[in-house]
Design a protein around this motif. Structure first.
Motif, PDB file in Angstrom:
ATOM      1  N   ASP A 278       0.836  -1.201   0.000  1.00  0.00           N
ATOM      2  CA  ASP A 278       0.000   0.000   0.000  1.00  0.00           C
ATOM      3  C   ASP A 278       0.865   1.243   0.000  1.00  0.00           C
ATOM      4  O   ASP A 278       0.564   2.227  -0.673  1.00  0.00           O
ATOM      5  CB  ASP A 278      -0.927  -0.015   1.217  1.00  0.00           C
ATOM      6  N   VAL A 279       1.943   1.201   0.762  1.00  0.00           N
ATOM      7  CA  VAL A 279       2.977   2.234   0.731  1.00  0.00           C
ATOM      8  C   VAL A 279       4.284   1.528   0.412  1.00  0.00           C
ATOM      9  O   VAL A 279       4.667   0.589   1.112  1.00  0.00           O
ATOM     10  CB  VAL A 279       3.089   2.985   2.074  1.00  0.00           C
ATOM     11  N   THR A 280       4.945   1.954  -0.654  1.00  0.00           N
ATOM     12  CA  THR A 280       6.179   1.309  -1.099  1.00  0.00           C
ATOM     13  C   THR A 280       7.292   2.339  -1.205  1.00  0.00           C
ATOM     14  O   THR A 280       7.101   3.414  -1.777  1.00  0.00           O
ATOM     15  CB  THR A 280       5.978   0.624  -2.464  1.00  0.00           C
TER      16      THR A 280
ATOM     17  N   HIS B 205     -11.551  10.586  -3.771  1.00  0.00           N
ATOM     18  CA  HIS B 205     -11.104  10.591  -2.371  1.00  0.00           C
ATOM     19  C   HIS B 205      -9.648  10.143  -2.260  1.00  0.00           C
ATOM     20  O   HIS B 205      -9.269   9.471  -1.293  1.00  0.00           O
ATOM     21  CB  HIS B 205     -12.006   9.696  -1.520  1.00  0.00           C
ATOM     22  N   SER B 206      -8.830  10.519  -3.221  1.00  0.00           N
ATOM     23  CA  SER B 206      -7.408  10.175  -3.153  1.00  0.00           C
ATOM     24  C   SER B 206      -6.760  10.882  -1.960  1.00  0.00           C
ATOM     25  O   SER B 206      -7.062  12.047  -1.679  1.00  0.00           O
ATOM     26  CB  SER B 206      -6.692  10.589  -4.437  1.00  0.00           C
ATOM     27  N   PRO B 207      -5.860  10.222  -1.270  1.00  0.00           N
ATOM     28  CA  PRO B 207      -5.168  10.866  -0.149  1.00  0.00           C
ATOM     29  C   PRO B 207      -4.382  12.093  -0.620  1.00  0.00           C
ATOM     30  O   PRO B 207      -3.825  12.112  -1.719  1.00  0.00           O
ATOM     31  CB  PRO B 207      -4.223   9.770   0.356  1.00  0.00           C
TER      32      PRO B 207
ATOM     33  N   PRO C 171      -5.749   1.628   0.360  1.00  0.00           N
ATOM     34  CA  PRO C 171      -5.983   2.760  -0.548  1.00  0.00           C
ATOM     35  C   PRO C 171      -6.762   2.389  -1.796  1.00  0.00           C
ATOM     36  O   PRO C 171      -7.563   3.185  -2.308  1.00  0.00           O
ATOM     37  CB  PRO C 171      -4.566   3.231  -0.891  1.00  0.00           C
ATOM     38  N   ARG C 172      -6.576   1.192  -2.323  1.00  0.00           N
ATOM     39  CA  ARG C 172      -7.263   0.800  -3.560  1.00  0.00           C
ATOM     40  C   ARG C 172      -8.772   0.678  -3.366  1.00  0.00           C
ATOM     41  O   ARG C 172      -9.509   0.565  -4.343  1.00  0.00           O
ATOM     42  CB  ARG C 172      -6.686  -0.514  -4.083  1.00  0.00           C
TER      43      ARG C 172
ATOM     44  N   ASP D  62      -0.268   3.385  -3.192  1.00  0.00           N
ATOM     45  CA  ASP D  62      -1.147   2.659  -4.109  1.00  0.00           C
ATOM     46  C   ASP D  62      -2.556   3.205  -4.022  1.00  0.00           C
ATOM     47  O   ASP D  62      -3.025   3.592  -2.955  1.00  0.00           O
ATOM     48  CB  ASP D  62      -1.137   1.171  -3.768  1.00  0.00           C
ATOM     49  N   GLY D  63      -3.223   3.209  -5.142  1.00  0.00           N
ATOM     50  CA  GLY D  63      -4.620   3.613  -5.179  1.00  0.00           C
ATOM     51  C   GLY D  63      -5.279   3.061  -6.417  1.00  0.00           C
ATOM     52  O   GLY D  63      -6.127   3.711  -7.020  1.00  0.00           O
TER      53      GLY D  63
END
Length: 465
Positions: free
Chosen positions: A170-172, A233-235, A226-227, A186-187
Motif C-alpha cells: 500500500d505504501v512502497t 477521495h485520493s489521499p 488505498p485501492r 497505491d490507489g
C-alpha cells in the motif's frame, strides 16, 4: 473443536463502485487469536521478518509448549502459531512481550513491513532497507493514529533490486541512486509517486499511511487499503509530506524494478538462505538456524540466517534429526508516547573475521539434514500451500498432503483448499485449487487427483494461465 463462524461479509460492490466495509478487518494477531478447526491461531507481525537469537528461542518454545510445535511463515514474512489452546492467550502474550516481540500492544496488527531480505548482505541494492524497517516500526508504534490502520495494510521497502516491489504494498519505498528514494502510495489507477531524499524515507512512509487514514475517514466507506477508496477521495499525499517538512517532487508513475527472489543456498559473508517445506518450520528447524547474527523470515516462506557471531561457531553436524516436516497435528496444553521521529537504528555488528566457503557449505549441509530446502532444484522448492484439511473448515481437501508430492519446476506453485486462496504468492505462479470432488483446477483446468502430478509438472514448466 468447532471453528468460529466468520461475520457475514458486506454485499459485494457492483462493477465500478467502491467497496463498502461495514466492519473492521478480522485479521488475527498475537493478541487477537483466531479460531480454527485445529485450535486457536496467532499471527505475529515481524517487521522485515527479523528475529534475534533470543526471539528465535522464545518463538520455538511458544510453538512447543502452547501450540502444535510448528511455525508457519506467511506471504509477508510474518509468523503464525497454530493448535493453540483456548486459554493460552495470556501465557502467549507474556512470552512474546518478554522477548520484545510486542513493543506496542495497540499497534501489534499494523506492523506489516516487508523489506528486501538480503539488503546489506550481498552488495546489491542502493540502501540497507533493513534499517529503514526498524525505523518505520518505531515510528508506527510512536504514532497513536497509526493504530487505526487495517491489519492488512502493507509497507514494502525495496532496496532497488526489485525483489519485493511486486508484493502488493500500500505504501512502497524504492531506494534509488544518489541517496534518493521513490515513494509510492497505491490507489489502483490513482497511484501517487514522489521522489525524495532517502534520509526522509521513514517519515514519508508514515505520512503516506496517515494521509490514507484521513482520506478513508472522509470517504466514509470503511476502506482498509488505498485501492478501496472511492473516486474523488485520493489521499492528499503532497499536503501530508509538506506538513511533515519533507521536500518531495511528484513524478510520473515509472515502471517498478523487478527481480526474482534469492535462490536458496549461500549468500555473502557467511549468510545462508533456506526455504521452509510448505512454508512451515518445526521448532527444531527454527532453532537449527542458530547461531546467527539474526534471522530474517521472507515472503517466499524462507529464512535468511546471517553469519554467526565470531564467538559462536555454526554446527558442522546436526545435533539431532528433526521430526518430519508435516507431523501430526496436536493441540498444546493450556497453560508509547508520541515522538517527533524514531531514533536512527544501529547497524548490526559485522563479524570480525571472514567466514570461509567451506564453513558456509558445512552450515548448509547441517540445515539440509534438518529437512530444510537449501537448493533451488531440491524437492519442495517453490511449493507452498494453505492450511487445508483438517485444520481449516473451509478447505475442500488435504492440500498439504497433495503438495508434498509436487514435482519440481521453475515456476512457484501454490495449493489452495478453497476459492479464498489464502497465502498465495505474487507474480507468476501455478494455481492448484481444490474443487471438492477429489479433483483440482490446475491453472483453471479440471484435473483429477490421479493426474495431478503430471498436470503440475507441465504447468510449472509451461505456464497455461
Amino acid at each position: 473443536m468447532l471453528a468460529a463462524m466468520p461475520p457475514t461479509p458486506p454485499p459485494a460492490a457492483e462493477p465500478g463502485e467502491p467497496r463498502i466495509r461495514d466492519r473492521g478487518d478480522a485479521c488475527p494477531g498475537a493478541l487477537r487469536l483466531h479460531s480454527a478447526d485445529d485450535g486457536r491461531l496467532a499471527r505475529l507481525r515481524l517487521p522485515a521478518g527479523r528475529l534475534t537469537s533470543r526471539q528465535v528461542e522464545i518463538l520455538a518454545r511458544a510453538a512447543e509448549t502452547l501450540g502444535d510445535g510448528r511455525i508457519s511463515i506467511t506471504s509477508r514474512g510474518n509468523a503464525e502459531l497454530r493448535g493453540l489452546a483456548d486459554d493460552c492467550g495470556a501465557a502467549l502474550a507474556e512470552l512474546l512481550a518478554d522477548a520484545g516481540l510486542l513493543p506496542s500492544p495497540t499497534h501489534e496488527r499494523v506492523r506489516n513491513i516487508v523489506a528486501s531480505p538480503t539488503a546489506g548482505l550481498d552488495g546489491l541494492g542502493h540502501a540497507d532497507v533493513q534499517l529503514w524497517a526498524r525505523g518505520l516500526d518505531a515510528a508506527l508504534c510512536a504514532a497513536p493514529r497509526a493504530a487505526s490502520l487495517s491489519g492488512r495494510f502493507l509497507f514494502v521497502l525495496d532496496d532497488g533490486r526489485g525483489d519485493v516491489t511486486g508484493l502488493g504494498g500500500d505504501v512502497t519505498l524504492v531506494a534509488a541512486e544518489d541517496e534518493y528514494v521513490t515513494l509510492w502510495l497505491d490507489g489502483g489507477p490513482e497511484r501517487q509517486v514522489f521522489r525524495l531524499a532517502a534520509a526522509d524515507a521513514v517519515r514519508a512512509a508514515l505520512a503516506a499511511a496517515l494521509a490514507f487514514l484521513d482520506a478513508a475517514d472522509a470517504a466514509g466507506n470503511g476502506a482498509w487499503r488505498p485501492r478501496e477508496l472511492p473516486a474523488g477521495h485520493s489521499p492528499d499525499l503532497a499536503g501530508a509530506l509538506a506538513r511533515a517538512g519533507i521536500a518531495a517532487e511528484p513524478v510520473p508513475v515509472p515502471p517498478l524494478p523487478s527481480s526474482p527472489p534469492p535462490a536458496p543456498g549461500a549468500l555473502r559473508d557467511g549468510a545462508v538462505y533456506v526455504l521452509a517445506p510448505l512454508g512451515r518450520l518445526t521448532a527444531a528447524q527454527l532453532r537449527a538456524l542458530l547461531p546467527a547474527g539474526e534471522i530474517r523470515l521472507t515472503p517466499w516462506r524462507g529464512a535468511v540466517a546471517t553469519a554467526p557471531p565470531t564467538d559462536q561457531a555454526a554446527p558442522t553436524e546436526p545435533t539431532a534429526r528433526t521430526e518430519p516436516a508435516e507431523p501430526a497435528t496436536r493441540t498444546g496444553p493450556a497453560e508509547p508516547t508520541p515522538q517527533a521521529g524514531p531514533t536512527a537504528p544501529t547497524a548490526p555488528t559485522e563479524p570480525a573475521t571472514p567466514h570461509t566457503d567451506a564453513t558456509t557449505a558445512d552450515r548448509l549441509r547441517v540445515l539440509d539434514a534438518c529437512g530444510l530446502i537449501t537448493r533451488s532444484d531440491a524437492p519442495g522448492a517453490g511449493v507452498t500451500a494453505c492450511t487445508g484439511r483438517p485444520g481449516c473448515a473451509k478447505s475442500l481437501a488435504d492440500v498439504r498432503a497433495d503438495a508434498l508430492a509436487a514435482p519440481a519446476g521453475p515456476l512457484p506453485v501454490h495449493f489452495s483448499g478453497c476459492a479464498r486462496r489464502c497465502g498465495h504468492p505474487y507474480g507468476d505462479w501455478v494455481e492448484v485449487l481444490a474443487t471438492g470432488d477429489d479433483g483440482y483446477l490446475v491453472d483453471g483446468r479440471a484435473t483429477p487427483r490421479t493426474s495431478l502430478t503430471e498436470a503440475v509438472a507441465t504447468a510449472r514448466t509451461y505456464p497455461t494461465r
